[in-house]
Design a protein around this motif. Sequence first.
Motif, PDB file in Angstrom:
ATOM      1  N   VAL A   2       0.834  -1.201   0.000  1.00  0.00           N
ATOM      2  CA  VAL A   2       0.000   0.000   0.000  1.00  0.00           C
ATOM      3  C   VAL A   2       0.868   1.251   0.000  1.00  0.00           C
ATOM      4  O   VAL A   2       0.573   2.224  -0.698  1.00  0.00           O
ATOM      5  CB  VAL A   2      -0.960  -0.014   1.216  1.00  0.00           C
ATOM      6  N   VAL A   3       1.956   1.208   0.752  1.00  0.00           N
ATOM      7  CA  VAL A   3       2.868   2.354   0.802  1.00  0.00           C
ATOM      8  C   VAL A   3       3.491   2.592  -0.573  1.00  0.00           C
ATOM      9  O   VAL A   3       3.594   3.740  -1.031  1.00  0.00           O
ATOM     10  CB  VAL A   3       3.961   2.131   1.872  1.00  0.00           C
ATOM     11  N   MET A   4       3.860   1.523  -1.239  1.00  0.00           N
ATOM     12  CA  MET A   4       4.460   1.653  -2.573  1.00  0.00           C
ATOM     13  C   MET A   4       3.457   2.232  -3.564  1.00  0.00           C
ATOM     14  O   MET A   4       3.805   3.069  -4.397  1.00  0.00           O
ATOM     15  CB  MET A   4       4.981   0.299  -3.060  1.00  0.00           C
ATOM     16  N   MET A   5       2.204   1.812  -3.487  1.00  0.00           N
ATOM     17  CA  MET A   5       1.175   2.382  -4.367  1.00  0.00           C
ATOM     18  C   MET A   5       0.977   3.863  -4.080  1.00  0.00           C
ATOM     19  O   MET A   5       0.794   4.662  -4.996  1.00  0.00           O
ATOM     20  CB  MET A   5      -0.142   1.613  -4.218  1.00  0.00           C
ATOM     21  N   PHE A   6       1.050   4.250  -2.801  1.00  0.00           N
ATOM     22  CA  PHE A   6       0.936   5.660  -2.434  1.00  0.00           C
ATOM     23  C   PHE A   6       2.097   6.465  -3.007  1.00  0.00           C
ATOM     24  O   PHE A   6       1.897   7.556  -3.550  1.00  0.00           O
ATOM     25  CB  PHE A   6       0.884   5.807  -0.907  1.00  0.00           C
ATOM     26  N   VAL A   7       3.308   5.937  -2.911  1.00  0.00           N
ATOM     27  CA  VAL A   7       4.488   6.635  -3.427  1.00  0.00           C
ATOM     28  C   VAL A   7       4.417   6.774  -4.949  1.00  0.00           C
ATOM     29  O   VAL A   7       4.710   7.836  -5.504  1.00  0.00           O
ATOM     30  CB  VAL A   7       5.790   5.917  -2.989  1.00  0.00           C
ATOM     31  N   ILE A   8       3.999   5.709  -5.628  1.00  0.00           N
ATOM     32  CA  ILE A   8       3.849   5.774  -7.081  1.00  0.00           C
ATOM     33  C   ILE A   8       2.805   6.820  -7.452  1.00  0.00           C
ATOM     34  O   ILE A   8       3.009   7.624  -8.363  1.00  0.00           O
ATOM     35  CB  ILE A   8       3.493   4.391  -7.660  1.00  0.00           C
ATOM     36  N   GLY A   9       1.681   6.827  -6.748  1.00  0.00           N
ATOM     37  CA  GLY A   9       0.644   7.831  -6.982  1.00  0.00           C
ATOM     38  C   GLY A   9       1.138   9.242  -6.734  1.00  0.00           C
ATOM     39  O   GLY A   9       0.831  10.164  -7.498  1.00  0.00           O
ATOM     40  N   LEU A  10       1.932   9.421  -5.684  1.00  0.00           N
ATOM     41  CA  LEU A  10       2.503  10.736  -5.375  1.00  0.00           C
ATOM     42  C   LEU A  10       3.434  11.200  -6.485  1.00  0.00           C
ATOM     43  O   LEU A  10       3.380  12.359  -6.909  1.00  0.00           O
ATOM     44  CB  LEU A  10       3.249  10.676  -4.042  1.00  0.00           C
ATOM     45  N   PHE A  11       4.269  10.298  -6.983  1.00  0.00           N
ATOM     46  CA  PHE A  11       5.174  10.646  -8.076  1.00  0.00           C
ATOM     47  C   PHE A  11       4.402  11.003  -9.341  1.00  0.00           C
ATOM     48  O   PHE A  11       4.794  11.906 -10.076  1.00  0.00           O
ATOM     49  CB  PHE A  11       6.145   9.500  -8.351  1.00  0.00           C
ATOM     50  N   ILE A  12       3.299  10.311  -9.599  1.00  0.00           N
ATOM     51  CA  ILE A  12       2.488  10.621 -10.777  1.00  0.00           C
ATOM     52  C   ILE A  12       1.838  11.988 -10.629  1.00  0.00           C
ATOM     53  O   ILE A  12       1.826  12.787 -11.577  1.00  0.00           O
ATOM     54  CB  ILE A  12       1.447   9.512 -11.020  1.00  0.00           C
ATOM     55  N   VAL A  13       1.326  12.302  -9.447  1.00  0.00           N
ATOM     56  CA  VAL A  13       0.723  13.625  -9.212  1.00  0.00           C
ATOM     57  C   VAL A  13       1.776  14.718  -9.361  1.00  0.00           C
ATOM     58  O   VAL A  13       1.524  15.754  -9.987  1.00  0.00           O
ATOM     59  CB  VAL A  13       0.054  13.673  -7.822  1.00  0.00           C
TER      60      VAL A  13
END
Length: 102
Positions: A2-13
């Motif tokens: 879940v943390v990795m998905m959050f980080v990927i989402g943050l990088f995309i934003v």
Amino acid sequence: MVVMMFVIGLFIVLGILLINCKGSFLIAGYNTMPPEEKEKYDIVALCKFMGIMMFSLSFSMLFWLLSEAYEISWLFSFGLVLFLGIVVFMLIYINTGNRFKK
């Protein structure tokens, strides 16, 4: 995971913000320059480059996520090598050739 998905989402934003030239204040070094020094740089080109790099880094982190989901260890290694290669390329490209100066 879940943390990795959050980080990927943050990088995309962050990539979306930078591609649209709305996040120049997030670029380290640029935001601390005096205004007369900032005028020497092509902020549109710099933001677009950094946005593309954020998308590239999030793509490489996707391999880490897939490695954990499917329990394939070589995917993590591939993603890590890709991530480090992108970071090295980014550092060399930005700091050589005065590419972003007007």
